[in-house]
Design a protein around this motif. Structure first.
Motif, PDB file in Angstrom:
ATOM      1  N   ALA A 264       0.828  -1.207   0.000  1.00 19.93           N
ATOM      2  CA  ALA A 264       0.000   0.000   0.000  1.00 19.93           C
ATOM      3  C   ALA A 264       0.862   1.255   0.000  1.00 19.93           C
ATOM      4  O   ALA A 264       0.539   2.248  -0.673  1.00 19.93           O
ATOM      5  CB  ALA A 264      -0.926  -0.008   1.217  1.00 19.93           C
ATOM      6  N   ALA A 265       1.973   1.225   0.734  1.00 21.50           N
ATOM      7  CA  ALA A 265       2.877   2.376   0.776  1.00 21.50           C
ATOM      8  C   ALA A 265       3.509   2.622  -0.588  1.00 21.50           C
ATOM      9  O   ALA A 265       3.642   3.779  -1.022  1.00 21.50           O
ATOM     10  CB  ALA A 265       3.949   2.162   1.835  1.00 21.50           C
ATOM     11  N   VAL A 266       3.892   1.552  -1.276  1.00 19.59           N
ATOM     12  CA  VAL A 266       4.470   1.691  -2.618  1.00 19.59           C
ATOM     13  C   VAL A 266       3.437   2.276  -3.580  1.00 19.59           C
ATOM     14  O   VAL A 266       3.736   3.199  -4.350  1.00 19.59           O
ATOM     15  CB  VAL A 266       4.979   0.329  -3.140  1.00 19.59           C
ATOM     16  N   SER A 267       2.222   1.751  -3.534  1.00 23.38           N
ATOM     17  CA  SER A 267       1.159   2.247  -4.419  1.00 23.38           C
ATOM     18  C   SER A 267       0.878   3.722  -4.161  1.00 23.38           C
ATOM     19  O   SER A 267       0.708   4.511  -5.100  1.00 23.38           O
ATOM     20  CB  SER A 267      -0.124   1.431  -4.218  1.00 23.38           C
ATOM     21  N   ALA A 268       0.854   4.103  -2.883  1.00 21.73           N
ATOM     22  CA  ALA A 268       0.605   5.502  -2.542  1.00 21.73           C
ATOM     23  C   ALA A 268       1.743   6.399  -3.017  1.00 21.73           C
ATOM     24  O   ALA A 268       1.507   7.512  -3.509  1.00 21.73           O
ATOM     25  CB  ALA A 268       0.417   5.648  -1.032  1.00 21.73           C
ATOM     26  N   ALA A 269       2.974   5.913  -2.897  1.00 21.31           N
ATOM     27  CA  ALA A 269       4.130   6.706  -3.335  1.00 21.31           C
ATOM     28  C   ALA A 269       4.090   6.935  -4.844  1.00 21.31           C
ATOM     29  O   ALA A 269       4.352   8.051  -5.320  1.00 21.31           O
ATOM     30  CB  ALA A 269       5.424   6.004  -2.936  1.00 21.31           C
ATOM     31  N   LEU A 270       3.762   5.905  -5.600  1.00 18.40           N
ATOM     32  CA  LEU A 270       3.697   6.040  -7.061  1.00 18.40           C
ATOM     33  C   LEU A 270       2.494   6.871  -7.478  1.00 18.40           C
ATOM     34  O   LEU A 270       2.568   7.656  -8.431  1.00 18.40           O
ATOM     35  CB  LEU A 270       3.645   4.653  -7.700  1.00 18.40           C
ATOM     36  N   ALA A 271       1.387   6.725  -6.766  1.00 17.60           N
ATOM     37  CA  ALA A 271       0.200   7.520  -7.076  1.00 17.60           C
ATOM     38  C   ALA A 271       0.467   8.999  -6.838  1.00 17.60           C
ATOM     39  O   ALA A 271       0.001   9.860  -7.596  1.00 17.60           O
ATOM     40  CB  ALA A 271      -0.984   7.056  -6.227  1.00 17.60           C
ATOM     41  N   ALA A 272       1.229   9.315  -5.800  1.00 20.49           N
ATOM     42  CA  ALA A 272       1.565  10.708  -5.515  1.00 20.49           C
ATOM     43  C   ALA A 272       2.384  11.314  -6.646  1.00 20.49           C
ATOM     44  O   ALA A 272       2.218  12.489  -6.988  1.00 20.49           O
ATOM     45  CB  ALA A 272       2.333  10.800  -4.199  1.00 20.49           C
ATOM     46  N   LEU A 273       3.248  10.519  -7.253  1.00 22.58           N
ATOM     47  CA  LEU A 273       4.037  11.014  -8.385  1.00 22.58           C
ATOM     48  C   LEU A 273       3.136  11.288  -9.575  1.00 22.58           C
ATOM     49  O   LEU A 273       3.335  12.263 -10.298  1.00 22.58           O
ATOM     50  CB  LEU A 273       5.108   9.996  -8.765  1.00 22.58           C
ATOM     51  N   SER A 274       2.156  10.430  -9.798  1.00 22.32           N
ATOM     52  CA  SER A 274       1.235  10.616 -10.917  1.00 22.32           C
ATOM     53  C   SER A 274       0.431  11.901 -10.748  1.00 22.32           C
ATOM     54  O   SER A 274       0.206  12.660 -11.689  1.00 22.32           O
ATOM     55  CB  SER A 274       0.287   9.426 -11.040  1.00 22.32           C
ATOM     56  N   VAL A 275      -0.016  12.168  -9.504  1.00 22.46           N
ATOM     57  CA  VAL A 275      -0.765  13.403  -9.234  1.00 22.46           C
ATOM     58  C   VAL A 275       0.104  14.624  -9.469  1.00 22.46           C
ATOM     59  O   VAL A 275      -0.319  15.623 -10.035  1.00 22.46           O
ATOM     60  CB  VAL A 275      -1.294  13.379  -7.783  1.00 22.46           C
ATOM     61  N   ALA A 276       1.380  14.529  -9.054  1.00 22.52           N
ATOM     62  CA  ALA A 276       2.297  15.650  -9.201  1.00 22.52           C
ATOM     63  C   ALA A 276       2.531  15.995 -10.651  1.00 22.52           C
ATOM     64  O   ALA A 276       2.896  17.131 -11.001  1.00 22.52           O
ATOM     65  CB  ALA A 276       3.622  15.338  -8.507  1.00 22.52           C
TER      66      ALA A 276
END
Length: 282
Positions: A264-276
């Protein structure tokens, strides 16, 4: 004809620790450089022992960009897992910036996923599993970002070479000469398949005799022990807490929760990059 410019970024693995040459180290990147082109290759190794993703972003990347590389390797992450400050969100954000900077400049990007240090050191399961979980998280980020930026990616975290003792130096964390040659050989094969390497394939056979057992033990008892101590001093108290948490979950049969938490932490980290990346992001 302009020479091919190859710049290597990273930590002790890319610096060449485990593959001695004269008074210093050679390593897989230097071995690979000789096979990138039939013409002249300008090779610069910016990797520094102990480097973390922060060091690569803040120090090595600006220096590397100034060199205008045609090929750049970014192999990093193990030292991040050995720190009490480990944060997969920060690791992902830093790697994203590094990869983006070089690909924008037109460089061919080389990346690799790496084995976890706990397994390589032969730590007890309760200590090794938290480190393995961290390294899997880093590898998952590297996989995803390598795909995003079209990197030439080497799966160095798997394969029989990991269990072949002849591939590794006395400290069990760094490849010996034979292991460094395997990394160079595998990167060269990937680059050749992609049409980026036209030079001679690196030889898999060592140029120098392997260190004697007594020499290896002496190195491990002196410089090697100091190397491990410097990397792990601030991690040990946290690692003991992680190990205690590991044992509690295993006793309750809930170890899968720890893996799910990491995923879940990995998914959240990658999702944050996509939003950025969104143009209207704040």
């Amino acid at each position: 004809m302009r020479p091919v410019r190859f710049v290597a970024l990273g930590d002790s693995l890319t610096e060449g620790v485990g593959d001695p040459a004269g008074d210093g180290w050679r390593g897989w990147a230097a071995l690979l450089a000789g096979g990138l082109s039939e013409n002249r290759v300008e090779f610069t190794n910016l990797a520094v022992s102990g480097a973390q993703t922060r060091d690569v972003l803040e120090r090595q990347t600006p220096a590397g960009l100034e060199l205008g590389p045609d090929v750049v390797s970014v192999v990093i992450g193990v030292n991040d897992t050995l720190r009490c400050t480990f944060d997969i969100h920060a690791v992902a954000a830093r790697l994203d910036k590094v990869y983006a900077a070089f690909t924008r400049q037109g460089a061919v990007l080389l990346t690799a996923c790496l084995p976890d240090p706990g397994a390589m050191l032969g730590l007890p399961g309760a200590l090794a599993r938290p480190l393995a979980r961290r390294q899997r998280a880093v590898n998952a980020v590297v996989h995803a970002l390598s795909d995003r930026y079209g990197a030439v990616h080497l799966h160095a975290s798997e394969g029989l070479w990991l269990t072949d003792r002849a591939m590794w130096s006395a400290d069990r964390l760094h490849p010996g000469e034979r292991g460094h040659r395997q990394l160079a050989l595998r990167f060269h094969a990937l680059l050749a398949d992609a049409g980026f390497a036209t030079g001679t394939t690196p030889s898999p056979e060592p140029e120098f005799a392997a260190p004697t057992r007594s020499a290896s033990l002496w190195w491990l008892a002196t410089a090697g022990t100091a190397w491990v101590a410097r990397r792990c001093t601030d991690l040990l108290p946290q690692l003991l807490r992680l190990a205690a948490d590991e044992m509690r979950h295993r006793a309750r049969g809930t170890s899968a929760r720890l893996d799910l938490r990491t995923s879940a932490a990995v998914s959240a980290a990658l999702a944050a990059l996509s939003v950025a990346e969104q143009p209207d992001a704040a």
